[in-house]
Scaffold this active site. Sequence first.
Site, mmCIF file in Angstrom:
data_model
loop_
_atom_site.group_PDB
_atom_site.id
_atom_site.type_symbol
_atom_site.label_atom_id
_atom_site.label_comp_id
_atom_site.label_asym_id
_atom_site.label_seq_id
_atom_site.Cartn_x
_atom_site.Cartn_y
_atom_site.Cartn_z
ATOM 1 N N GLU A 1 7.449 0.840 8.679
ATOM 2 C CA GLU A 1 6.381 1.676 8.453
ATOM 3 C C GLU A 1 6.838 3.053 7.909
ATOM 4 O O GLU A 1 6.115 3.671 7.380
ATOM 5 C CB GLU A 1 5.812 2.183 10.066
ATOM 6 C CG GLU A 1 4.941 1.151 10.863
ATOM 7 C CD GLU A 1 5.922 0.117 11.690
ATOM 8 O OE1 GLU A 1 7.047 0.057 11.184
ATOM 9 O OE2 GLU A 1 5.205 -0.476 12.494
ATOM 10 N N GLY B 1 3.384 -3.813 13.062
ATOM 11 C CA GLY B 1 2.615 -4.295 14.195
ATOM 12 C C GLY B 1 3.176 -5.651 14.332
ATOM 13 O O GLY B 1 2.734 -6.367 15.418
ATOM 14 N N GLU C 1 5.812 -5.870 16.471
ATOM 15 C CA GLU C 1 5.553 -5.432 17.734
ATOM 16 C C GLU C 1 4.665 -6.469 18.772
ATOM 17 O O GLU C 1 4.954 -6.475 19.811
ATOM 18 C CB GLU C 1 4.859 -4.141 17.670
ATOM 19 C CG GLU C 1 5.600 -3.077 16.732
ATOM 20 C CD GLU C 1 4.759 -1.665 16.435
ATOM 21 O OE1 GLU C 1 3.909 -1.729 15.745
ATOM 22 O OE2 GLU C 1 5.095 -0.502 16.922
ATOM 23 N N ALA D 1 -0.171 -3.903 10.705
ATOM 24 C CA ALA D 1 -1.431 -3.728 10.735
ATOM 25 C C ALA D 1 -1.864 -3.634 9.490
ATOM 26 O O ALA D 1 -1.037 -3.606 8.695
ATOM 27 C CB ALA D 1 -1.011 -2.363 11.461
HETATM 28 C C1 HXC Z 1 -2.868 -5.367 4.711
HETATM 29 C C2 HXC Z 1 -1.422 -6.631 3.505
HETATM 30 C C3 HXC Z 1 -0.303 -6.284 4.676
HETATM 31 C C4 HXC Z 1 -0.604 -5.527 5.456
HETATM 32 C C5 HXC Z 1 0.406 -7.896 3.189
HETATM 33 N N1 HXC Z 1 -0.849 -7.799 2.732
HETATM 34 N N2 HXC Z 1 0.797 -6.967 3.974
HETATM 35 N N3 HXC Z 1 -2.697 -6.310 3.676
HETATM 36 N N4 HXC Z 1 -2.028 -4.875 5.396
HETATM 37 N N5 HXC Z 1 0.342 -5.218 6.464
HETATM 38 C C6 HXC Z 1 -1.497 -8.454 1.816
HETATM 39 C C7 HXC Z 1 -1.135 -7.833 0.345
HETATM 40 O O1 HXC Z 1 -1.717 -6.700 0.227
HETATM 41 C C8 HXC Z 1 -1.683 -8.890 -0.673
HETATM 42 O O2 HXC Z 1 -2.928 -8.964 -0.965
HETATM 43 C C9 HXC Z 1 -1.325 -10.308 0.192
HETATM 44 O O3 HXC Z 1 -1.222 -9.819 1.623
HETATM 45 C C10 HXC Z 1 0.237 -11.076 -0.104
HETATM 46 O O4 HXC Z 1 1.153 -9.711 0.045
HETATM 47 P P1 HXC Z 1 2.119 -9.750 -1.037
HETATM 48 O O5 HXC Z 1 2.600 -8.376 -0.921
HETATM 49 O O6 HXC Z 1 1.430 -9.876 -2.346
HETATM 50 O O7 HXC Z 1 3.046 -10.632 -0.586
HETATM 51 P P2 HXC Z 1 4.962 -10.617 -0.915
HETATM 52 O O8 HXC Z 1 4.987 -10.130 -2.282
HETATM 53 O O9 HXC Z 1 5.347 -12.013 -0.445
HETATM 54 O O10 HXC Z 1 5.491 -9.593 0.099
HETATM 55 C C11 HXC Z 1 5.150 -9.971 1.733
HETATM 56 C C12 HXC Z 1 5.621 -8.528 2.046
HETATM 57 C C13 HXC Z 1 4.669 -7.340 1.715
HETATM 58 C C14 HXC Z 1 7.134 -8.186 1.982
HETATM 59 C C15 HXC Z 1 5.262 -8.740 3.757
HETATM 60 O O11 HXC Z 1 3.406 -8.059 1.723
HETATM 61 C C16 HXC Z 1 4.726 -6.207 2.669
HETATM 62 O O12 HXC Z 1 5.633 -5.547 2.597
HETATM 63 N N6 HXC Z 1 3.553 -5.925 3.578
HETATM 64 C C17 HXC Z 1 3.425 -4.685 4.151
HETATM 65 C C18 HXC Z 1 4.409 -4.818 5.277
HETATM 66 C C19 HXC Z 1 4.330 -3.485 6.319
HETATM 67 O O13 HXC Z 1 4.533 -2.429 5.658
HETATM 68 N N7 HXC Z 1 4.076 -3.663 7.434
HETATM 69 C C20 HXC Z 1 3.712 -2.559 8.308
HETATM 70 C C21 HXC Z 1 2.306 -2.155 8.282
HETATM 71 S S1 HXC Z 1 2.234 -0.784 9.134
HETATM 72 P P3 HXC Z 1 -3.698 -9.097 -2.127
HETATM 73 O O14 HXC Z 1 -5.034 -8.767 -1.775
HETATM 74 O O15 HXC Z 1 -3.024 -8.047 -3.071
HETATM 75 O O16 HXC Z 1 -3.266 -10.595 -2.430
HETATM 76 C C22 HXC Z 1 2.041 -1.309 10.785
HETATM 77 C C23 HXC Z 1 1.762 0.056 11.589
HETATM 78 C C24 HXC Z 1 2.094 -0.476 13.041
HETATM 79 O O17 HXC Z 1 2.095 -2.218 10.866
HETATM 80 C C25 HXC Z 1 1.491 0.422 13.894
HETATM 81 C C26 HXC Z 1 0.968 -0.297 15.429
HETATM 82 C C27 HXC Z 1 0.255 -1.265 15.096
#
Ligand code: HXC
Length: 289
Positions: free
Chosen positions: A163, A140, A143, A97
């Site tokens: 998460e 997400g 999911e 998400a």
């Molecule tokens: C918003 C995101 C994002 C996310 C990545 N980006 N994941 N933006 N929401 N979930 C954005 C980053 O901010 C960054 O933007 C760009 O994508 C590239 O990401 P990087 O982190 O620079 O890439 P990398 O170093 O290769 O790392 C990849 C990654 C990391 C390991 C996937 O991005 C990461 O950990 N993302 C979050 C994963 C996460 O926590 N997902 C769960 C979210 S909560 P900029 O602008 O800086 O270039 C969730 C709740 C579910 O899903 C509930 C129900 C739906």
Amino acid sequence: MAALRTGVFRLAVSTMHCRPGVFRKYSAGPLYQYILVDRKGHNQNVGFIQLNRTKALNALSDGLMAEINQALDVFEADPQIGAIVITGSEKAFAAGADIKEMQNRTFQECYGGSFLSHWNRISTLKKPVVAAVNGFALGGGCELAMMCDIIYAGEKAQFGQPEILIGTIPGAGGTQRLTRAVGKSLAMEMILTGDRINAQEAKEAGLVSRVYPVDKVVDEAITCGEKIANNSKIIVSMAKEAVNGAFELSLSEGNRLEKRLFHSTFATDDRKEGMTAFLEKRKANFNDQ
Ligand code: HXC
């Protein structure tokens, strides 16, 4: 991959007159900004959705989810479409998400606005959906893949529910579907530590059914979709409903549902055609009735 590239290219050409960054749907209708939509397969009977927020690793914003739902509704209502494939980019199926969108949300907004209530459209479709996962399928994104009926993974795919690392928990079925797919111990480990599993581990655990080279997984998912779409659509829906019953019902209730659906196939032209074609040693010609 060639077919995918061709389809996307064709779509890109057909969008040249649209606003920058806005893509036209595969037929006349609304515009999509965050997804590419097409038909695939020799009979053009596989609906194809590609998440297209590559810079944000296909983070699932409200706008992106709304467009996925819209495209799913179109495919569900299209009598020619018999299966749907959903995919992302080579780096990310979806990284979860959109954290930027969620960062400042309050409990009142989430609860009052029923945040995520529109996320489960995939899981309510009658038509089967195949997820072709390359790269990250996190939070997400994992999911979303698990709401699909079949998951194919590229060799470099990674699945996770991270998460916990950002102070929340899965909210679109992760605790339930992951646990049913891989069992309690691995699901607990993934959800409580935020650790990811790779494609091979996901296959061994039963989360995905097949692993392919990165550049083959989308085409293989389309081939799977074609096989499904070339069967009777009404019978396919019944089979899908019966399998899904296994996740909701007791064994005796599930067997009863299956039996009723099996009996129901005898109310269709396609059941008669299928058995007749077998006995006449020819290919069945289903008409989805
Ligand atoms: C918003 C995101 C994002 C996310 C990545 N980006 N994941 N933006 N929401 N979930 C954005 C980053 O901010 C960054 O933007 C760009 O994508 C590239 O990401 P990087 O982190 O620079 O890439 P990398 O170093 O290769 O790392 C990849 C990654 C990391 C390991 C996937 O991005 C990461 O950990 N993302 C979050 C994963 C996460 O926590 N997902 C769960 C979210 S909560 P900029 O602008 O800086 O270039 C969730 C709740 C579910 O899903 C509930 C129900 C739906």
